[in-house]
Design a protein around this motif. Structure first.
Motif, PDB file in Angstrom:
ATOM      1  N   ARG A 216       1.225 -20.287-102.601  1.00  0.00           N
ATOM      2  CA  ARG A 216       0.040 -19.520-103.559  1.00  0.00           C
ATOM      3  C   ARG A 216      -0.896 -20.266-102.880  1.00  0.00           C
ATOM      4  O   ARG A 216      -0.970 -21.211-102.064  1.00  0.00           O
ATOM      5  CB  ARG A 216       0.075 -20.836-104.207  1.00  0.00           C
ATOM      6  N   PRO A 220      -7.762 -21.682-105.058  1.00  0.00           N
ATOM      7  CA  PRO A 220      -8.060 -21.625-106.684  1.00  0.00           C
ATOM      8  C   PRO A 220      -7.021 -23.522-106.961  1.00  0.00           C
ATOM      9  O   PRO A 220      -7.419 -23.651-107.720  1.00  0.00           O
ATOM     10  CB  PRO A 220      -6.352 -20.306-107.041  1.00  0.00           C
ATOM     11  N   LYS A 257     -11.326 -16.617-109.182  1.00  0.00           N
ATOM     12  CA  LYS A 257     -10.630 -16.004-109.914  1.00  0.00           C
ATOM     13  C   LYS A 257      -9.035 -16.429-110.681  1.00  0.00           C
ATOM     14  O   LYS A 257      -8.826 -17.377-111.410  1.00  0.00           O
ATOM     15  CB  LYS A 257     -10.357 -14.713-110.360  1.00  0.00           C
ATOM     16  N   SER A 258      -8.722 -16.435-109.363  1.00  0.00           N
ATOM     17  CA  SER A 258      -7.092 -17.583-109.807  1.00  0.00           C
ATOM     18  C   SER A 258      -7.277 -18.655-110.043  1.00  0.00           C
ATOM     19  O   SER A 258      -6.035 -19.372-110.513  1.00  0.00           O
ATOM     20  CB  SER A 258      -6.206 -17.096-108.461  1.00  0.00           C
ATOM     21  N   LYS A 261      -5.912 -19.298-113.540  1.00  0.00           N
ATOM     22  CA  LYS A 261      -4.023 -18.887-114.022  1.00  0.00           C
ATOM     23  C   LYS A 261      -3.423 -20.077-113.479  1.00  0.00           C
ATOM     24  O   LYS A 261      -3.153 -20.955-113.832  1.00  0.00           O
ATOM     25  CB  LYS A 261      -3.590 -18.360-112.763  1.00  0.00           C
ATOM     26  N   ARG A 262      -4.618 -21.107-112.725  1.00  0.00           N
ATOM     27  CA  ARG A 262      -3.578 -22.279-111.668  1.00  0.00           C
ATOM     28  C   ARG A 262      -3.553 -23.001-113.034  1.00  0.00           C
ATOM     29  O   ARG A 262      -2.792 -24.322-112.911  1.00  0.00           O
ATOM     30  CB  ARG A 262      -4.145 -22.802-110.289  1.00  0.00           C
TER      31      ARG A 262
END
Length: 449
Positions: A216, A220, A257-258, A261-262
């Motif tokens: 990853r 984020p 933006k990610s 999700k994290r």
């Protein structure tokens, strides 16, 4: 004056002659025109040594304007990052070396600006000043993929062995970007930078232990860790109601933006560990797990071992239950098979003469006559869903395309096997007609023979 044994200091020629055009006698080189000797002025302290014309007009080469602008841009980056003078000097050295190389001498101005940022990045890494490539890309307003490509090219050309920076090493520098001290925000939202960094680093380490960090991008994950750390340090109603977007506006940083999700993934891991805390009586959910973050991080390793043990016990119980169900289903299948065989035995004679009565149901083949189950045709289950923690690329594996067989044109002359013919028979009348047709063909072949 005698010119015997004299040589021109400019070109080394020995073709020296007297110059009678001037009032003072002097020796001049025929090849390059340099004055070799000027009589009495040659030994004068003011005159000094003989200097050629080309040397007297030479000037110091000045750097080009693009190099000057690049160095100014580099200094601006260093001031923004607040690095010390040693990093600035090393960055300038790398930029001067890279700029003069043939790979970067004739490139666009944008690439030269990115080159300055890459020099700052490699200097920070060499002198143990943690910084990410995403931070440089954000300051340069450039694509991280382009920055990475130029960085790799520069490191290869200059033969620099830059160390790889861990995500926990850059948390301190990343946490300082959030303006949430008492000088910037109200007291109920303010947080100490050291406490925030310590809690965020612990969350990142937990994410690394549960495979969330694997493969990853670091920005984020760090933003998600800082947000959850800020909420968990003082989990009051005001902070828990804050969304990531509202928190970024408060801290004056750009939202990633990610990071949403994290946050969801880290909360799922926290819930799995929070359920193993003995003194927590209420159900641990993503909505209230932030209140348990401090206890989870303090007992992280013990809770990890306990969660894995509980998961293994659950899988073992499900496996045993599945084995018992399979044994029961096998006994039922065997009983059904024996009963169906007994029903088919009295109709054996009728099956030999299909034209005398109704078709034998045991010999009739329909579209669902295959005994194979649907489970045997399904692909193997993803192993990432059977374990408690797994890499994201395993849990959310991409579905592979199934190769379809090539379709062939039907001409009508293809051979049809007997089993395929039997699959088209649907009713007893069709069975009788098929048997009668076969009998007629057999009799006609015998007559011809």
């Amino acid at each position: 004056m005698s010119s015997a044994g004299l040589k021109c200091p400019g070109c080394g020629s020995s073709n020296i002659v007297d110059d009678d055009l001037y009032s003072q006698a002097q020796l001049v080189c025929v090849d390059c025109g340099s004055v070799v000797s000027e009589g009495a002025l040659a030994n004068d302290p003011v005159g000094g040594s003989v200097v050629s014309y080309s040397r007297t007009t030479a000037v110091t080469k000045k750097p080009c304007m693009n190099l000057i602008k690049g160095l100014q841009h580099l200094k601006a980056l260093c001031r923004t990052l607040r690095v010390h003078d040693e990093i600035l000097d090393l960055s300038q050295t790398f930029y001067n070396r890279a700029y003069q190389h043939e790979t970067f001498i004739r490139v666009s101005l944008q690439k030269k600006e990115i080159l300055a940022g890459c020099c700052v990045l490699v200097s920070c890494r060499l002198l143990n000043w943690p910084i990410t490539m995403g931070t440089i890309s954000c300051l340069l307003d450039a694509d991280p993929m382009v920055v990475g490509a130029i960085y790799q090219e520069m490191v290869k050309i200059l033969n620099i062995e830059a160390p790889i920076v861990n995500v926990t090493d850059v948390m301190e520098a990343h946490s300082q970007e959030y303006k949430i001290s008492s000088l910037h925000v109200p007291e109920e939202f303010a947080e100490n930078s050291k406490d925030l960094t310590k809690r965020a680093v612990a969350l990142v380490e937990l994410a690394a232990d549960s495979w969330i960090v694997t493969g990853r991008k670091p920005i984020p994950i760090m933003m998600a860790s800082v947000f959850l750390a800020w909420q968990s340090l003082n989990p009051n109603k005001q902070r828990l109601k804050f969304s990531l977007e509202k928190f970024c506006q408060l801290a004056k940083v750009n939202k990633n933006k990610s990071a949403l999700k994290r946050i969801t993934e880290i909360k799922e891991v926290l819930c799995k560990l929070g359920k193993e805390i003995p003194w927590v009586r209420e159900a641990v959910t993503p909505d209230n797990v932030v209140r348990q973050v401090e206890d989870i991080l303090m007992n992280r390793y013990a809770l990890l071992r306990r969660a894995l043990r509980t998961h293994e016990v659950t899988l073992l119980a499900e496996c045993q239950a599945g084995c018992e169900d399979s044994q029961i289903s096998e006994l039922v299948d065997q009983s059904l098979k024996t009963s169906s065989v007994k029903e088919c035995e009295p109709n054996a004679e009728r099956a030999e003469h299909p034209g005398d009565g109704d078709g034998n149901p045991c010999t009739m083949s329909g579209p669902h006559s295959d005994t194979g189950t649907q489970e045997s045709q399904d692909p193997a289950q993803n192993w990432g869903k059977r374990v408690l923690f797994a890499p994201p690329c395993v849990i959310h594996a991409k579905k592979r395309r199934v190769e379809q067989p090539e379709l062939r044109d039907v001409t009508g002359y293809e051979e049809i096997s007997d089993s395929e013919i039997d699959s088209y028979i649907r009713t007893p009348q069709e069975a009788r007609d098929f048997a009668l047709t076969q009998k007629m063909l057999y009799l006609s072949e015998n007559e011809k023979s």
